[in-house]
Design an enzyme around this catalytic site. Structure first.
Site, short mmCIF file in Angstrom:
data_model
loop_
_atom_site.label_atom_id
_atom_site.label_comp_id
_atom_site.label_asym_id
_atom_site.label_seq_id
_atom_site.Cartn_x
_atom_site.Cartn_y
_atom_site.Cartn_z
N GLN A 102 0.83 -1.21 0.00
CA GLN A 102 0.00 0.00 0.00
C GLN A 102 0.87 1.26 0.00
O GLN A 102 0.34 2.36 0.14
CB GLN A 102 -0.92 0.02 1.23
N HIS A 103 2.19 1.10 -0.12
CA HIS A 103 3.08 2.24 0.11
C HIS A 103 4.05 2.49 -1.04
O HIS A 103 5.27 2.46 -0.82
CB HIS A 103 3.88 2.03 1.39
N PRO A 104 3.59 2.74 -2.25
CA PRO A 104 4.57 3.05 -3.29
C PRO A 104 5.19 4.43 -3.05
O PRO A 104 4.48 5.41 -2.80
CB PRO A 104 3.72 3.05 -4.57
#
Lengths: 509, 144
Positions: free
Chosen positions: A442-444
């Protein structure tokens, strides 16, 4: 009433002017829009996704939230290259962006990461003292508070107890909430308005000070006049079935990109802004995430309680962070191996399942490529060191659950049967092919990373795209390295720091 | 602080979905019938009708990229799956037992990733049906 307009309600070409156009209404874009509007600038916020009032979320089942507010209904993948799992990458596509869909978890940048930014990336100003006032400003605005222990789900309580028995200290998380009742559906939009995402905080403030918010508007490119950004062009999503329709042209004296790590680099490239570094769209870090599910004799019903409430960073030196979470029963059932009666029997065990997750503080290796349509293609090549951490992470989580009496563990390996303690300890994780490992993110971050020199970065430490004028990037793409912790608060803090400078910098005439 | 409110009529839930091809939906239904079969047999046809309607709504709003990924995965599973398990003929034309066998083999083959994508979406939708939610003991007011 503070109005939001939808591009679908316009039927013709739209031409607008403003001082500052902000592309993207998520955590960073909202912060900049608010700061600039409160300083008296004429601000326009363009958002590709729709506007959904928070009161509607309670009426939506998770699958409805997925289809209306998540990019690609969460069927979005970073394709693993080499010895790397494919990664389910999830992002928001709604007014408020991913802030509407996170668990609300708030971490400051770990000091070790700031040290790395200073020593390896040369960004000397990235100190705790420098960031402190901006962190305080954001934490006040979105009401960052510690999750009380009594709000933990039984799933989390079991894991925390098991971790303690294994000598792993777990700590309470902080979230941007006020009045949370622990109904556990943060990822699908808080139906109570208790998670203070930016659609409930910064965007209303921005709009109250005159900022205009236009939803359902897809920005294609930045309009450049020489080296100066003078606006953006795009399409209103007013075509048949919401496809791009009427042209929208925005004349602006300053352009701020906040479209997220997957889209901002494409916008730059489409606009002919490649930079001399060749780094646009590269260096993507994702915090590869892995889950472990445990079956207990007693009911767990892990959906009762805060969705995320505790974390463990005792393994941080190795590059691992343990993080509590839960997912809706229907989604949990989808993770059960088998088909037919076997699947259905396992699905009936959903109330007896506990779940915990972990993320790898990765070294990068991701890249954003232009796709055939308007969507990007993401690829990710996991560093050897990171790849080697996957079995270690799963073992840590599994052993913690066994320490509190779990009967079986479901490991994140496609098609793998549930394992009892003996089978779990004998399982040859190291030989599992990467393609068979379930992974999500969920953390690009990092696709337009900031730095001190134009040769090695895309933006300077104040978000300005090198060798351009009036073109800024403020979203997660500027974060120089992975953080090892949830990035929302840091993204908002870096955006606040940039916004403070922008409001004091006169606009181009 | 006052809340944001939409000007106009663009309620996201009232939007018309992109039409989904009948062929794709039929293949997905054939997968679902085997996927959610119990020892008593396949799910009731009405449940599958509901799933079909939900799938059309889901994919119709999901965006072209998601439709492509889901469609490609369904076709991969239903076209290549029978071959992987040594059977000839179209997936949908196989009887229920044969389809379950194909899916079991696919889950342990190189097609496990596409099957995961298909299974995840079908499961999320299927288990949101009130009866299916009760079957898996999901009684949380917020999450179901």
């Amino acid at each position: 009433m503070i109005p939001v307009q939808s591009g679908r309600d316009h039927t013709e070409r739209l031409e607008l002017s403003c001082d500052v156009v902000v592309v993207g209404s998520g955590a960073s874009g909202a912060v900049v829009a608010c700061t600039m509007a409160e300083a008296g600038y004429d601000v326009l916020v363009l958002e590709e996704g729709p506007f959904v009032p928070y009161t509607d979320y309670g009426a939506m089942r998770p699958s409805e939230s997925l289809r209306y507010t998540w990019r690609g209904a969460a069927v979005t993948v970073a394709y693993g290259l080499g010895d790397t799992p494919h990664i389910n990458m999830t992002m928001g596509r709604v007014v408020g962006g991913s802030s509407v869909l996170t668990g609300g978890v708030c971490f400051r940048v770990p000091p070790s990461i700031l040290h790395r930014w200073r020593t390896e990336r040369g960004i000397a100003e990235m100190t705790e003292e420098e960031l402190e006032p901006y962190y305080q400003e954001v934490e006040t605005a979105v009401h960052v508070e510690e999750v009380p222990e009594e709000m933990r789900s039984r799933s989390t309580k079991l894991f925390v107890l098991g971790a303690a028995r294994r000598g792993i200290e777990m700590r309470p998380m902080k979230r941007n909430t006020e009045g949370c009742n622990g109904c556990g559906r943060c990822n699908f939009g808080c139906p109570h308005g208790a998670k203070l995402s930016v659609d409930l905080t910064y965007l209303p403030r921005a709009a109250h000070h005159g900022a205009r918010i236009l939803a359902d508007c897809l920005v294609d490119r930045v309009t450049m006049k020489g080296d100066r950004a003078v606006g953006v062009t795009g399409r209103l999503l007013n075509g048949k079935h919401g496809k791009p329709g009427s042209e929208v042209v925005v004349h602006a004296r300053r352009v701020v990109l906040a479209a997220g790590a997957a889209f901002t680099p494409l916008l730059l490239k489409r606009s002919g802004v490649h930079g001399v570094s060749g780094q646009v769209g590269k260096n993507v870090t994702v915090h590869p995430g892995f889950r472990t599910i445990a079956l207990f004799d007693d009911k767990v019903e892990g959906w009762k309680g805060a969705m995320q409430s505790a974390y463990g960073d005792v393994h941080d030196p190795e590059g691992l962070t343990l993080t509590s979470l839960f997912i809706p029963p229907a989604v949990l059932a989808a993770t059960m191996p088998g088909v037919g009666p076997e699947l259905m029997r396992r699905a009936q065990n959903v109330p007896y399942l506990a779940l915990f997750g972990g993320i790898i503080h990765d070294e990068g290796g991701g890249r954003v490529w232009p796709g055939l349509g308007r969507e990007p293609i993401l690829t990710y090549r996991m560093a050897r060191h990171d790849r080697a951490l996957i079995p270690a992470l799963v073992r840590i989580m599994g052993e913690a659950f066994f320490a509190v009496g779990a009967k079986e563990i479901y490991i994140p390996v496609l098609g793998a049967p549930p394992l009892d303690a003996d089978a779990f300890r004998a399982f040859p994780f190291e030989t599992v092919k990467a393609r068979d490992i379930e992974c999500s993110s969920q953390h690009p971050l990092g696709s337009c990373r900031m730095g001190k020199t134009r040769e090695h970065s895309v933006v300077d430490p104040l978000g300005k795209v090198w060798d351009t004028r009036e073109l800024y990037v403020v979203d997660g793409s500027i974060v120089p390295t992975s953080l090892g912790v949830n990035p929302q608060l840091t993204i908002m803090t870096l955006a606040t720091r940039i916004a403070h400078r922008l409001r004091e910098t006169p606009l181009a005439s | 602080m006052k809340r944001l409110e939409l000007v106009g009529k663009s309620d996201v839930r009232a939007r018309e979905p992109v039409p989904i091809g009948d062929g794709l939906v039929a293949r997905a239904r054939a997968v679902a019938e085997a996927m959610f079969a119990t020892d008593e047999g396949p799910p009731p046809p009405k449940r599958l009708d509901w799933l079909e309607k939900e799938l059309r709504g889901f994919l119709g709003h999901a965006g072209s990229s998601a439709r492509f990924v889901f469609g490609a995965s369904v076709y991969a599973v239903t076209l290549l799956g029978p071959l992987v398990s040594g059977r000839l003929g179209g997936f949908a034309s196989l009887d229920l037992e044969a389809r379950k066998h194909v899916l079991e083999r696919v889950e342990k083959s190189f097609l496990s990733t596409p099957l995961l994508g298909v299974k995840a979406i079908l499961c999320i939708l299927y288990f949101e049906h009130p009866d299916a939610a009760r079957f898996i003991g999901a009684n949380g007011a917020c999450l179901t």
